[in-house]
Design an enzyme around this catalytic site. Structure first.
Site, mmCIF file in Angstrom:
data_model
loop_
_atom_site.group_PDB
_atom_site.id
_atom_site.type_symbol
_atom_site.label_atom_id
_atom_site.label_comp_id
_atom_site.label_asym_id
_atom_site.label_seq_id
_atom_site.Cartn_x
_atom_site.Cartn_y
_atom_site.Cartn_z
ATOM 1 C CB CYS A 155 -10.794 20.331 4.741
ATOM 2 S SG CYS A 155 -9.820 19.369 3.810
ATOM 3 C CG ASP A 181 -13.962 25.971 -1.062
ATOM 4 O OD1 ASP A 181 -14.138 26.714 -0.537
ATOM 5 O OD2 ASP A 181 -12.655 25.022 -1.744
HETATM 6 O O1 LIG Z 1 -7.127 24.129 2.410
HETATM 7 C C1 LIG Z 1 -6.146 23.727 1.706
HETATM 8 O O2 LIG Z 1 -5.021 24.245 2.177
HETATM 9 C C2 LIG Z 1 -6.753 23.113 0.290
HETATM 10 C C3 LIG Z 1 -5.220 23.368 -1.178
HETATM 11 C C4 LIG Z 1 -5.782 22.508 -2.160
HETATM 12 C C5 LIG Z 1 -6.886 22.327 -2.320
HETATM 13 C C6 LIG Z 1 -8.149 22.588 -1.730
HETATM 14 C C7 LIG Z 1 -7.646 22.870 -0.474
HETATM 15 N N1 LIG Z 1 -8.697 22.685 0.547
HETATM 16 C C8 LIG Z 1 -9.452 21.826 0.155
HETATM 17 C C9 LIG Z 1 -10.931 21.871 1.780
HETATM 18 O O3 LIG Z 1 -11.647 20.829 1.670
HETATM 19 C C10 LIG Z 1 -11.292 22.815 2.619
HETATM 20 O O4 LIG Z 1 -11.882 22.758 3.493
HETATM 21 C C11 LIG Z 1 -12.488 23.942 1.331
HETATM 22 O O5 LIG Z 1 -11.428 25.108 0.904
HETATM 23 C C12 LIG Z 1 -12.679 24.658 2.840
HETATM 24 O O6 LIG Z 1 -11.849 25.826 3.483
HETATM 25 P P1 LIG Z 1 -11.828 27.368 3.714
HETATM 26 O O7 LIG Z 1 -12.192 28.135 3.783
HETATM 27 O O8 LIG Z 1 -10.665 27.863 4.868
HETATM 28 O O9 LIG Z 1 -12.601 26.790 6.174
#
Ligand SMILES: O=C(O)c1ccccc1NCC(=O)[C@H](O)[C@H](O)COP(=O)(O)O
Length: 209
Positions: A6, A130
């Site tokens: 993502c 999440d």
């Molecule tokens: O990633 C972002 O900046 C974000 C911003 C606003 C809403 C959702 C967002 N991300 C969603 C996702 O699917 C991410 O992959 C998920 O939160 C996991 O993130 P991480 O902990 O950094 O792997």
């Protein structure tokens, strides 16, 4: 297993990540966040991707009209609802976009949150769990309490997200049995700038499972 990476912002990185093995790429359609991309930027990536790779737009409390317009103009194949969207909202969205995957993301910090997630299974195609963060919706790098998820087995496919990286993914998957995983900051150099070495390492680690 589905692997969604993502927060893609650059076409070359999207293409490279798909060829390393990602089955889905995610695009952040939440204005004023660090990985935000507009329709033109999404389309520039989507046009270069193989057809079988899922292209997921991540939205937070957008309207059905806004989501529909972005999906149609950018060629997304899926929508991830990442904020306070209700089950009824998901059902209405499906009527507008019948051939688009609908993923509901929930930020989990308690057993009650897991029950709330289960309640979405008949309204969406896929759940994504999440980590909860008080000030950020996603991309936080924070892990969930995997122990709490050991018995989680809802009536629809689900993806584990939150703080996964090449060094902890095998441990996570030994405890939890999702249908897929989702990663963002754990395979980045900086927000929106993916580290292809970390992505390659992720797939090497997954191959050992
Ligand atoms: O990633 C972002 O900046 C974000 C911003 C606003 C809403 C959702 C967002 N991300 C969603 C996702 O699917 C991410 O992959 C998920 O939160 C996991 O993130 P991480 O902990 O950094 O792997």
């Amino acid at each position: 297993m589905r692997v969604k990476i993502c927060g893609i912002t650059q076409p070359q990185q999207g293409v490279a990540i798909a060829s390393l093995g990602a089955t889905a790429l995610g695009f952040i359609c939440v204005p004023a966040t660090k990985r935000y991309v507009n329709v033109a930027q999404i389309r520039a990536v989507v046009e270069q991707l193989p057809q079988q790779v899922h292209k997921i737009g991540v939205f937070a409390n957008s309207t059905i009209e806004e989501i529909t317009q972005i999906v149609v103009e950018s060629g997304l194949t899926g929508v991830q609802l990442h904020a306070d969207e209700s089950k009824e909202f998901a059902v209405q969205l499906r009527q507008m976009l019948p051939n688009v995957e609908i993923i509901k993301a929930l930020r989990i910090s308690s057993a009650e949150d897991l029950e709330e997630a289960r309640a979405y299974t008949s309204s969406v195609d896929t759940l994504l769990l999440d980590a909860y963060h008080p000030n950020q919706l996603g991309g936080t790098g924070k892990t969930l309490d995997w122990k709490m998820l050991e018995q989680f087995n809802p009536d629809c496919p689900w993806m584990l997200a939150g703080g996964l990286n090449p060094d902890n993914v095998v441990q996570a998957l030994s405890q939890v049995k999702p249908s897929g995983i989702d990663l963002s900051s754990g395979v980045e150099r900086a927000p929106g700038d993916k580290d292809l070495d970390k992505v390659a390492k992720l797939f090497e680690r997954l191959a050992t499972k």
